[in-house]
Design an enzyme around this catalytic site. Sequence first.
Site, PDB file in Angstrom:
ATOM      1  N   ASN A  16       1.003  -1.238   0.029  1.00  0.00           N
ATOM      2  CA  ASN A  16      -0.101   0.318  -0.163  1.00  0.00           C
ATOM      3  C   ASN A  16       0.829   1.332  -0.097  1.00  0.00           C
ATOM      4  O   ASN A  16       2.097   1.352   0.227  1.00  0.00           O
ATOM      5  CB  ASN A  16      -1.093  -0.082   1.177  1.00  0.00           C
ATOM      6  N   CYS A  17       0.329   2.357  -0.215  1.00  0.00           N
ATOM      7  CA  CYS A  17       0.754   3.514  -0.468  1.00  0.00           C
ATOM      8  C   CYS A  17       1.701   3.957   1.088  1.00  0.00           C
ATOM      9  O   CYS A  17       1.149   3.539   1.812  1.00  0.00           O
ATOM     10  CB  CYS A  17      -0.479   4.668  -0.478  1.00  0.00           C
ATOM     11  N   PRO A  18       3.037   4.321   0.890  1.00  0.00           N
ATOM     12  CA  PRO A  18       3.621   4.873  -0.392  1.00  0.00           C
ATOM     13  C   PRO A  18       4.530   3.936  -0.864  1.00  0.00           C
ATOM     14  O   PRO A  18       5.174   4.402  -1.779  1.00  0.00           O
ATOM     15  CB  PRO A  18       4.362   6.012   0.231  1.00  0.00           C
ATOM     16  N   MET A  19       4.621   2.761  -0.646  1.00  0.00           N
ATOM     17  CA  MET A  19       5.556   1.825  -1.065  1.00  0.00           C
ATOM     18  C   MET A  19       5.372   1.523  -2.601  1.00  0.00           C
ATOM     19  O   MET A  19       6.704   1.363  -3.194  1.00  0.00           O
ATOM     20  CB  MET A  19       5.294   0.222  -0.271  1.00  0.00           C
ATOM     21  N   ASP A  43      -3.190  -1.781  -4.724  1.00  0.00           N
ATOM     22  CA  ASP A  43      -3.605  -0.719  -3.993  1.00  0.00           C
ATOM     23  C   ASP A  43      -4.333   0.048  -5.223  1.00  0.00           C
ATOM     24  O   ASP A  43      -4.199   0.826  -5.855  1.00  0.00           O
ATOM     25  CB  ASP A  43      -2.485   0.056  -3.379  1.00  0.00           C
TER      26      ASP A  43
END
Length: 78
Positions: A16-19, A43
């Site tokens: 999920n954000c920010p990965m 995501d």
Amino acid sequence: MDDMNIDQELDVRGLNCPMPILKTKKLLGDLASGQVLRVIATDPGSLRDFQAFAKQTGHELLEQTHNNVEFVHVLKKK
């Protein structure tokens, strides 16, 4: 985009954000200008995240597709 040359593919499914953006940024750093990267994410927020990322960095967002489970982003390095 079956006729497009993809130079690298990055699988960020399950992240999920920010990965997804962080991993994309890191991999783009290793690519030469003009090379194309396909990113596969799960995501839903990645649709807008990759649009903003391309706008901020100058990389060209060539395509975005999704089937409500996987979101595919194709970027061309500036």
